[in-house]
Scaffold this motif. Sequence first.
Motif, PDB file in Angstrom:
ATOM      1  N   ALA A 200       0.834  -1.211   0.000  1.00  0.00           N
ATOM      2  CA  ALA A 200       0.000   0.000   0.000  1.00  0.00           C
ATOM      3  C   ALA A 200       0.861   1.251   0.000  1.00  0.00           C
ATOM      4  CB  ALA A 200      -0.927  -0.009   1.214  1.00  0.00           C
ATOM      5  N   ARG A 201       1.941   1.226   0.770  1.00  0.00           N
ATOM      6  CA  ARG A 201       2.810   2.391   0.856  1.00  0.00           C
ATOM      7  C   ARG A 201       3.568   2.614  -0.447  1.00  0.00           C
ATOM      8  NH1 ARG A 201       7.008   3.880   5.771  1.00  0.00           N
ATOM      9  NH2 ARG A 201       7.802   5.810   4.844  1.00  0.00           N
ATOM     10  N   ARG A 203       2.761   1.613  -3.501  1.00  0.00           N
ATOM     11  CA  ARG A 203       1.880   1.955  -4.616  1.00  0.00           C
ATOM     12  C   ARG A 203       1.333   3.377  -4.482  1.00  0.00           C
ATOM     13  NH1 ARG A 203      -2.018  -3.200  -5.569  1.00  0.00           N
ATOM     14  NH2 ARG A 203      -2.324  -2.230  -7.606  1.00  0.00           N
ATOM     15  N   ALA A 204       1.365   3.886  -3.243  1.00  0.00           N
ATOM     16  CA  ALA A 204       0.899   5.253  -3.034  1.00  0.00           C
ATOM     17  C   ALA A 204       2.004   6.271  -3.255  1.00  0.00           C
ATOM     18  CB  ALA A 204       0.335   5.407  -1.613  1.00  0.00           C
TER      19      ALA A 204
END
Length: 205
Positions: A200-201, A203-204
Amino acid sequence: MTRTHLPGILAMAAIVVASNILVQFLYGDWLTYGAFTYPLAFLVTDVMNRVYGASAARRVVLVGFVVGIACSLIGTQIMGEFGPLVTVRIAVGSGLAFLVAQLLDVGIFAALRGGSWWRAPLVSTLIGSTVDTAIFFSIAFSGALSFIHPATDVSWASEVIPLLGAGPMAPLWVSLAVADWGVKLTLALIALIPFRLITARLRAA
């Protein structure tokens, strides 16, 4: 390979080196400390696969394979109490198990990547870990495969004892394999948490 892949490359290399060192130290009757670090290789592969794709994951796997071969070659030259720290059979088993299991993990992950976020990493790691354990322990310690390197004495691993000290009778190496497999499966479940957070980190970013 781009600079964005460098953290994955370094992480894989560090895990492989650490596992090759820690496998020399026993943890209880059936495990080594390396059993707790090696499964993290699947986490690195799956993160790379999710964020950068299967091609990048395969490149990271190949880096880990080369590092593992280098560690094995070094280990065969270091003499311990009972001979080389790494026998020919262990070197062959670890290299083949790593390459086959990791590439299998990449392929299964890629096939399942469109489903729920947890399905691809969990299924690919469970299957990859099972194959890894089966290949390594069979090649490294099974008496039936002594033709791989007849000079390697694995008679101690063929001693028939109760499985994990309490189950049906089986060769010692089977208990070692089952214990190792159990750790891999447990860590596959636990690794879903960091997998979710790390991907998540990234890809953000």
